[in-house]
Design a protein around this motif. Structure first.
Motif, PDB file in Angstrom:
ATOM      1  N   GLY B  89       0.834  -1.202   0.000  1.00 40.32           N
ATOM      2  CA  GLY B  89       0.000   0.000   0.000  1.00 40.32           C
ATOM      3  C   GLY B  89       0.867   1.249   0.000  1.00 40.32           C
ATOM      4  N   TYR B  90       0.289   2.357  -0.409  1.00 34.24           N
ATOM      5  CA  TYR B  90       1.055   3.604  -0.492  1.00 34.24           C
ATOM      6  C   TYR B  90       0.133   4.757  -0.148  1.00 34.24           C
ATOM      7  CZ  TYR B  90       3.931   7.247  -2.832  1.00 34.24           C
ATOM      8  OH  TYR B  90       4.671   8.358  -3.141  1.00 34.24           O
ATOM      9  N   VAL B  91       0.482   5.486   0.906  1.00 36.87           N
ATOM     10  CA  VAL B  91      -0.263   6.700   1.222  1.00 36.87           C
ATOM     11  C   VAL B  91       0.595   7.868   0.759  1.00 36.87           C
ATOM     12  CG1 VAL B  91      -1.277   8.128   3.033  1.00 36.87           C
ATOM     13  CG2 VAL B  91      -1.416   5.641   3.188  1.00 36.87           C
ATOM     14  N   SER B  92       0.200   8.471  -0.356  1.00 36.96           N
ATOM     15  CA  SER B  92       0.991   9.564  -0.909  1.00 36.96           C
ATOM     16  C   SER B  92       0.639  10.851  -0.171  1.00 36.96           C
ATOM     17  CB  SER B  92       0.695   9.705  -2.396  1.00 36.96           C
ATOM     18  OG  SER B  92      -0.677   9.979  -2.563  1.00 36.96           O
ATOM     19  N   GLN B  93       1.389  11.900  -0.468  1.00 40.00           N
ATOM     20  CA  GLN B  93       1.136  13.168   0.207  1.00 40.00           C
ATOM     21  C   GLN B  93      -0.147  13.814  -0.287  1.00 40.00           C
ATOM     22  OE1 GLN B  93       5.152  14.840  -0.190  1.00 40.00           O
ATOM     23  NE2 GLN B  93       4.518  16.287   1.375  1.00 40.00           N
ATOM     24  N   PHE B  94      -0.453  13.558  -1.545  1.00 41.84           N
ATOM     25  CA  PHE B  94      -1.615  14.217  -2.119  1.00 41.84           C
ATOM     26  C   PHE B  94      -2.598  13.194  -2.655  1.00 41.84           C
ATOM     27  CE2 PHE B  94       2.090  16.939  -2.539  1.00 41.84           C
ATOM     28  CZ  PHE B  94       1.679  18.006  -1.766  1.00 41.84           C
ATOM     29  N   LEU B  95      -3.852  13.540  -2.522  1.00 41.89           N
ATOM     30  CA  LEU B  95      -4.920  12.664  -2.970  1.00 41.89           C
ATOM     31  C   LEU B  95      -5.148  12.876  -4.464  1.00 41.89           C
ATOM     32  CD1 LEU B  95      -7.228  10.814  -1.808  1.00 41.89           C
ATOM     33  CD2 LEU B  95      -8.590  12.876  -1.613  1.00 41.89           C
ATOM     34  N   ARG B  96      -5.224  11.789  -5.224  1.00 48.38           N
ATOM     35  CA  ARG B  96      -5.506  11.908  -6.651  1.00 48.38           C
ATOM     36  C   ARG B  96      -6.661  10.976  -6.970  1.00 48.38           C
ATOM     37  NH1 ARG B  96      -0.359  11.494  -9.698  1.00 48.38           N
ATOM     38  NH2 ARG B  96      -0.410  13.604 -10.511  1.00 48.38           N
ATOM     39  N   VAL B  97      -7.808  11.531  -7.302  1.00 49.94           N
ATOM     40  CA  VAL B  97      -9.007  10.709  -7.498  1.00 49.94           C
ATOM     41  C   VAL B  97      -9.767  11.119  -8.750  1.00 49.94           C
ATOM     42  CG1 VAL B  97      -9.371  10.219  -5.056  1.00 49.94           C
ATOM     43  CG2 VAL B  97     -10.352  12.271  -6.055  1.00 49.94           C
ATOM     44  N   VAL B  98     -10.641  10.231  -9.201  1.00 46.08           N
ATOM     45  CA  VAL B  98     -11.552  10.569 -10.295  1.00 46.08           C
ATOM     46  C   VAL B  98     -12.550  11.588  -9.753  1.00 46.08           C
ATOM     47  CG1 VAL B  98     -13.252   9.691 -11.940  1.00 46.08           C
ATOM     48  CG2 VAL B  98     -11.385   8.234 -11.194  1.00 46.08           C
ATOM     49  N   PRO B  99     -12.714  12.725 -10.426  1.00 47.37           N
ATOM     50  CA  PRO B  99     -13.686  13.704  -9.938  1.00 47.37           C
ATOM     51  C   PRO B  99     -15.065  13.061  -9.840  1.00 47.37           C
ATOM     52  CG  PRO B  99     -12.510  14.529 -11.875  1.00 47.37           C
ATOM     53  CD  PRO B  99     -12.126  13.105 -11.708  1.00 47.37           C
ATOM     54  N   ARG B 100     -15.895  13.560  -8.927  1.00 46.51           N
ATOM     55  CA  ARG B 100     -17.284  13.135  -8.866  1.00 46.51           C
ATOM     56  C   ARG B 100     -17.510  11.814  -8.119  1.00 46.51           C
ATOM     57  NH1 ARG B 100     -22.193  11.975 -11.800  1.00 46.51           N
ATOM     58  NH2 ARG B 100     -21.154  10.054 -12.349  1.00 46.51           N
ATOM     59  N   VAL B 101     -16.450  11.128  -7.722  1.00 53.66           N
ATOM     60  CA  VAL B 101     -16.648   9.879  -6.978  1.00 53.66           C
ATOM     61  C   VAL B 101     -16.750  10.223  -5.496  1.00 53.66           C
ATOM     62  CG1 VAL B 101     -15.661   7.640  -6.399  1.00 53.66           C
ATOM     63  CG2 VAL B 101     -15.363   8.581  -8.690  1.00 53.66           C
ATOM     64  N   SER B 102     -17.724   9.646  -4.795  1.00 53.57           N
ATOM     65  CA  SER B 102     -17.941   9.984  -3.389  1.00 53.57           C
ATOM     66  C   SER B 102     -16.774   9.508  -2.531  1.00 53.57           C
ATOM     67  CB  SER B 102     -19.231   9.347  -2.886  1.00 53.57           C
ATOM     68  OG  SER B 102     -19.031   7.963  -2.685  1.00 53.57           O
ATOM     69  N   THR B 103     -16.596  10.212  -1.412  1.00 59.51           N
ATOM     70  CA  THR B 103     -15.520   9.890  -0.473  1.00 59.51           C
ATOM     71  C   THR B 103     -15.603   8.426  -0.026  1.00 59.51           C
ATOM     72  OG1 THR B 103     -15.440  12.154   0.256  1.00 59.51           O
ATOM     73  CG2 THR B 103     -14.599  10.518   1.797  1.00 59.51           C
ATOM     74  N   ALA B 161      -7.520   0.822   4.138  1.00 56.76           N
ATOM     75  CA  ALA B 161      -8.745   0.040   3.938  1.00 56.76           C
ATOM     76  C   ALA B 161      -8.421  -1.438   3.718  1.00 56.76           C
ATOM     77  CB  ALA B 161      -9.542   0.597   2.760  1.00 56.76           C
ATOM     78  N   TYR B 162      -7.435  -1.693   2.868  1.00 62.38           N
ATOM     79  CA  TYR B 162      -7.061  -3.081   2.595  1.00 62.38           C
ATOM     80  C   TYR B 162      -5.909  -3.460   3.532  1.00 62.38           C
ATOM     81  CZ  TYR B 162      -5.814  -7.301   0.074  1.00 62.38           C
ATOM     82  OH  TYR B 162      -5.561  -8.607  -0.236  1.00 62.38           O
ATOM     83  N   PRO B 163      -5.918  -4.667   4.093  1.00 67.26           N
ATOM     84  CA  PRO B 163      -4.850  -5.046   5.036  1.00 67.26           C
ATOM     85  C   PRO B 163      -3.551  -5.463   4.341  1.00 67.26           C
ATOM     86  CG  PRO B 163      -6.448  -6.824   4.855  1.00 67.26           C
ATOM     87  CD  PRO B 163      -6.966  -5.712   3.991  1.00 67.26           C
ATOM     88  N   TYR B 164      -2.860  -4.500   3.734  1.00 63.52           N
ATOM     89  CA  TYR B 164      -1.587  -4.801   3.054  1.00 63.52           C
ATOM     90  C   TYR B 164      -0.536  -5.246   4.072  1.00 63.52           C
ATOM     91  CZ  TYR B 164      -3.573  -1.611  -0.467  1.00 63.52           C
ATOM     92  OH  TYR B 164      -4.384  -0.983  -1.364  1.00 63.52           O
ATOM     93  N   PRO B 165       0.302  -6.217   3.718  1.00 62.17           N
ATOM     94  CA  PRO B 165       1.399  -6.582   4.624  1.00 62.17           C
ATOM     95  C   PRO B 165       2.588  -5.620   4.558  1.00 62.17           C
ATOM     96  CG  PRO B 165       1.264  -8.124   2.779  1.00 62.17           C
ATOM     97  CD  PRO B 165       0.103  -7.187   2.637  1.00 62.17           C
ATOM     98  N   ALA B 166       2.596  -4.703   3.595  1.00 60.90           N
ATOM     99  CA  ALA B 166       3.676  -3.712   3.519  1.00 60.90           C
ATOM    100  C   ALA B 166       3.069  -2.361   3.152  1.00 60.90           C
ATOM    101  CB  ALA B 166       4.696  -4.132   2.467  1.00 60.90           C
ATOM    102  N   LEU B 167       3.571  -1.300   3.798  1.00 62.01           N
ATOM    103  CA  LEU B 167       2.991   0.031   3.586  1.00 62.01           C
ATOM    104  C   LEU B 167       4.084   1.076   3.408  1.00 62.01           C
ATOM    105  CD1 LEU B 167       0.141   0.805   6.181  1.00 62.01           C
ATOM    106  CD2 LEU B 167       0.002   0.991   3.696  1.00 62.01           C
ATOM    107  N   LEU B 168       3.850   2.004   2.487  1.00 61.38           N
ATOM    108  CA  LEU B 168       4.722   3.158   2.319  1.00 61.38           C
ATOM    109  C   LEU B 168       3.913   4.390   2.718  1.00 61.38           C
ATOM    110  CD1 LEU B 168       6.062   2.259  -1.262  1.00 61.38           C
ATOM    111  CD2 LEU B 168       7.190   1.808   0.930  1.00 61.38           C
ATOM    112  N   LEU B 169       4.465   5.195   3.615  1.00 60.25           N
ATOM    113  CA  LEU B 169       3.731   6.369   4.094  1.00 60.25           C
ATOM    114  C   LEU B 169       4.554   7.622   3.821  1.00 60.25           C
ATOM    115  CD1 LEU B 169       2.714   4.980   7.629  1.00 60.25           C
ATOM    116  CD2 LEU B 169       1.352   4.915   5.535  1.00 60.25           C
TER     117      LEU B 169
END
Lengths: 256, 227
Positions: B89-103, B161-169
């Motif tokens: 998993g990767y939590v980046s500094q900035f959120l990048r999403v498809v516009p119009r999709v609910s939180t 949300a997903y239980p990744y065994p490795a995470l980048l923050l």
């Protein structure tokens, strides 16, 4: 895992001019591949060769058919290829009017493709058409209207419904969001992403819009002068482009 | 869980006189399950670069990067896609999403993408948003219009949300108030307890001291750029 589509050394010449040449790649089930490049780079030629609209001069396009596994669609008979394009393949044109019958009702447009695969029961066809119009957010009371009465964004969504109603496994898209407002584009992108995920579709999307591929495609190929000059994971190609042309392309965009 | 061996990275800027910029040379790092390692070094030293190399969105010129049993350096795109779906998993500094999709859908997406049942994915997304103090009235809206701190929390919820065994923050606590900061740190500690291997960038020293087992100074592997 067997690739859904295996493309090997595809080439298409227009006289002495190269349309596209030496293109090879594998596409696996559930993958979405973007093809970018400026106009004249050969991306639409390539897409049309893959979808059987153009006869390539060399190479093979093997599709994992339900009955017989990998078959070369370039050398198969015309009726066989036509059958594929009615069942397992779908083609979403940039201009909805190229993919729709403009003088037939919305419901008829969706139902026609079902009848082409031998659906005969009127009630079932109509129910399925209503279901699909709903999925692409066209209300059921517009089912008897002709596409000429629809906005550009609605026509594009109707074209998608018409294409996906038969449950294809591979969708070819030529600039699917081109010519639409930004807000309509966003809605269409969201819809396409949802459908790709829910139906496990594979797709090949030709576009010149890097923001569109960033959001839709897992993998990316960059074309220039008929050749693939760079390919890889979409975010890798966009964040760390290796080829001079890709670097120019990415740095020319305001923000992707 | 994550093993980086002798990796090097050079950027070639073709349109700026083919300038070659070497940004990392012979870096090696290993992170075990349940361990949290902080990447440190001055701004521009290559912390984010190394993180992106591990995630596969920067190419690596030489060396190996093993995540689980996949070498990211030589893996095919579809293997990296699979890795990102179920392992890394990767939590980046900035959120990048498809516009119009609910939180709610943005947060549930990693679960839906791996074939989770829709109800379960939504429940998990609601629980995470609740825990991270995103008001319920915002759940049906697209996060593109949210404040910086809210977007960051949505990003964290999605990353967990997903239980990744490795995470980048990447700077997970940068723009958070004390309460939310404490919540995020608690989530990271719990992930460690579950055996998740974590690599993070934290400019927040106190947070780093609280949750990281080790520091890894990337400056040691940054080629001297003064010449």
């Amino acid at each position: 895992m067997t690739p859904l589509l295996q493309v090997e050394s595809i080439a298409k010449m227009y006289g002495a001019r190269i349309g596209c040449t030496d293109v090879s790649f594998d596409l696996y089930p559930g993958e979405v591949m973007g093809i970018v490049g400026e106009s004249g780079s050969g991306k639409s030629t390539l897409l049309n060769c893959l979808a059987g609209h153009l006869q390539p001069d060399a190479g093979a396009v093997r599709f994992d058919t339900r009955a017989e596994g990998l078959r070369d669609t370039v050398t198969m008979s015309e009726p066989e290829r036509r059958m594929l394009s009615r069942t397992d393949w779908a083609f979403v044109h940039q201009h909805a009017r190229d993919g729709l019958r403009m003088n037939v009702s919305a419901g008829g447009n969706v139902g026609e493709r079902l009848m082409a695969v031998n659906a005969r029961h009127y009630g079932e066809i109509r129910d399925k058409a209503i279901d699909w119009l709903g999925r692409v957010e066209i209300s059921a009371d517009r089912i008897d209207d002709r596409p000429t009465a629809f906005s550009g964004g609605m026509q594009q969504r109707l074209q998608i419904a018409r294409n996906l109603v038969t449950g294809p496994r591979l969708v070819f898209m030529d600039e699917p969001t081109g010519g639409l407002d930004v807000s309509v584009q966003a809605r269409l992108l969201d819809l396409l992403r949802g459908l790709v995920r829910e139906m496990g579709l594979s797709a090949i999307i030709v576009t010149h819009d890097l923001a569109v591929v960033r959001l839709l495609a897992d993998r990316l190929m960059v074309m220039k002068d008929g050749r693939v000059i760079e390919s890889g994971l979409t975010d890798q190609v966009l964040d760390d482009p290796q080829h001079a042309y890709t670097q120019l392309l990415v740095s020319s965009v305001l923000q992707v | 869980m994550i093993t980086v061996e002798n990796v090097s990275k050079t950027f070639t800027l073709h349109n700026q006189g083919a300038a070659e910029i070497s940004v990392m040379r012979d870096a090696s790092l290993s992170v075990a399950p349940g361990e949290c390692v902080a990447l440190v070094g001055a701004s521009g030293a290559g912390k984010s670069t190394l993180m992106r190399m591990i995630y596969g969105n920067y190419l690596t010129q030489s060396g190996r990067i093993m995540v689980g049993d996949l070498d990211v350096v030589t893996a095919a795109p579809r293997q990296v896609i699979q890795l990102r779906r179920t392992t890394l998993g990767y939590v980046s500094q900035f959120l990048r999403v498809v516009p119009r999709v609910s939180t709610l859908n943005v947060v549930a997406e990693p679960l839906l993408a791996t074939g989770s049942d829709r109800d379960h994915a939504m429940q998990r997304a609601e629980a995470l948003l609740l825990r991270l103090n995103i008001p319920e009235r915002l759940w049906q809206l697209s996060p593109t219009t949210f404040s910086g701190g809210e977007q960051q929390r949505v990003n964290i919820a999605r990353g967990f949300a997903y239980p990744y065994p490795a995470l980048l923050l990447d700077e997970p606590t940068a723009s958070l108030d004390p309460t939310n900061r404490a919540t995020v740190l608690e989530m990271i500690v719990q992930a460690k307890a579950r055996g998740v291997a974590i690599i993070g960038i934290f400019h927040d020293h106190a947070a780093r001291d609280e949750i990281c087992d080790r520091e890894f100074d990337v400056t040691a592997f940054t080629p001297d750029r003064s010449v």
